[in-house]
Scaffold this motif. Structure first.
Motif, PDB file in Angstrom:
ATOM      1  N   TYR A 240      50.022  41.893  48.388  1.00  0.00           N
ATOM      2  CA  TYR A 240      50.384  43.258  47.996  1.00  0.00           C
ATOM      3  C   TYR A 240      49.409  44.294  48.548  1.00  0.00           C
ATOM      4  O   TYR A 240      49.407  45.445  48.099  1.00  0.00           O
ATOM      5  N   ARG A 241      48.610  43.912  49.541  1.00  0.00           N
ATOM      6  CA  ARG A 241      47.688  44.877  50.122  1.00  0.00           C
ATOM      7  C   ARG A 241      48.464  45.981  50.845  1.00  0.00           C
ATOM      8  O   ARG A 241      49.579  45.755  51.315  1.00  0.00           O
ATOM      9  N   PRO A 242      47.869  47.183  50.926  1.00  0.00           N
ATOM     10  CA  PRO A 242      48.552  48.285  51.628  1.00  0.00           C
ATOM     11  C   PRO A 242      48.956  47.863  53.035  1.00  0.00           C
ATOM     12  O   PRO A 242      48.209  47.194  53.746  1.00  0.00           O
ATOM     13  N   GLY A 243      50.152  48.258  53.434  1.00  0.00           N
ATOM     14  CA  GLY A 243      50.642  47.892  54.756  1.00  0.00           C
ATOM     15  C   GLY A 243      51.520  46.665  54.746  1.00  0.00           C
ATOM     16  O   GLY A 243      52.103  46.303  55.770  1.00  0.00           O
ATOM     17  N   GLY A 244      51.613  46.013  53.592  1.00  0.00           N
ATOM     18  CA  GLY A 244      52.485  44.839  53.509  1.00  0.00           C
ATOM     19  C   GLY A 244      51.801  43.582  53.998  1.00  0.00           C
ATOM     20  O   GLY A 244      50.741  43.614  54.607  1.00  0.00           O
ATOM     21  N   GLY A 245      52.420  42.463  53.736  1.00  0.00           N
ATOM     22  CA  GLY A 245      51.861  41.181  54.130  1.00  0.00           C
ATOM     23  C   GLY A 245      52.856  40.078  53.873  1.00  0.00           C
ATOM     24  O   GLY A 245      54.054  40.330  53.695  1.00  0.00           O
ATOM     25  N   VAL A 246      52.370  38.845  53.834  1.00  0.00           N
ATOM     26  CA  VAL A 246      53.220  37.684  53.626  1.00  0.00           C
ATOM     27  C   VAL A 246      53.892  37.764  52.259  1.00  0.00           C
ATOM     28  O   VAL A 246      53.246  38.084  51.252  1.00  0.00           O
ATOM     29  N   GLN A 247      55.180  37.472  52.215  1.00  0.00           N
ATOM     30  CA  GLN A 247      55.922  37.420  50.957  1.00  0.00           C
ATOM     31  C   GLN A 247      56.725  36.116  50.935  1.00  0.00           C
ATOM     32  O   GLN A 247      57.891  36.066  51.313  1.00  0.00           O
ATOM     33  N   ASP A 248      56.049  35.035  50.526  1.00  0.00           N
ATOM     34  CA  ASP A 248      56.704  33.729  50.487  1.00  0.00           C
ATOM     35  C   ASP A 248      57.722  33.666  49.359  1.00  0.00           C
ATOM     36  O   ASP A 248      57.630  34.374  48.360  1.00  0.00           O
TER      37      ASP A 248
END
Length: 213
Positions: free
Chosen positions: A115-123
């Protein structure tokens, strides 16, 4: 939750502060934590996991839910199968990578929701509990903004901002039942709650606190 306990949770300013409060709740020193039913401690089935979970919290990994591995017939006559599973939030990238590397090396399943700013992995979530072969419970998967607020009510805004933009990780045993309970031993080695003994690789030593600073 009592007024004094609400004040204690509100006074937490860092993830280390939050982890210590979560550990105290797990150990029965606090009666409630904001994201759980008021006045209730951990479920009875997780009693034997408390030392492992508390050590994780004090090492920078704030646990949010967990369950042991077990298989059997319940009082309702239904057949239940459950994997050992854990969800936690971590905000320190070094601790995050240590956790992932440890889990991967042990053959554990990992699901990441960043959930870090900029988005990331969402398994996607993984089924961890079945009843008569039908899925009942899953770990992992994206947490909505609304649910995030329900999970961490009453925190100081700065601390809420940090944990709500952290990395949520689910660690799951690949097998159902008791064999998956070795997952907790792996996590004990990670935090330093257990020390390797060449004569007995699974032996536990006296807890010594977090392995990492």
């Amino acid at each position: 939750m009592s007024r004094s306990e609400r004040q204690r949770w509100r006074s937490a300013r860092t993830v280390a502060d939050l982890g210590e409060l979560m550990a105290l709740w797990l150990e029965g020193e606090l009666g409630s934590w904001p994201g759980y039913m008021p006045g209730c401690g951990p479920d009875d089935e997780t009693t034997h996991l408390v030392p492992t979970l508390a050590a994780l919290c004090r090492a920078g990994y704030v646990t949010t839910q967990s369950q042991p591995g077990c298989i059997g017939t319940s009082t309702d006559g239904l057949w239940w199968e459950q994997r050992a599973a854990l969800e936690l939030v971590v905000t320190d990238p070094k601790l995050f990578h240590r956790l992932i590397d440890t889990a991967d090396a042990a053959g554990l399943s990992v699901r990441i929701n960043d959930y870090r700013p900029g988005g990331g992995v969402q398994d996607q979530p993984v089924v961890v509990t079945t009843c008569d072969s039908e899925p009942v419970t899953s770990f992992g998967g994206r947490i909505s903004r609304a649910h995030m607020a329900i999970q961490w009510p009453g925190l100081h805004p700065d601390l809420y901002r940090e944990v709500s933009t952290g990395m949520y990780v689910s660690i799951i045993a690949p097998e159902y039942g008791k064999p998956g309970e070795q997952m907790w031993v792996v996590l004990d080695f990670l935090t330093g709650h257990r020390r390797h003994d060449p004569a007995d690789p699974w032996a536990s030593s006296t807890p010594s606190g977090p392995a990492y600073s």
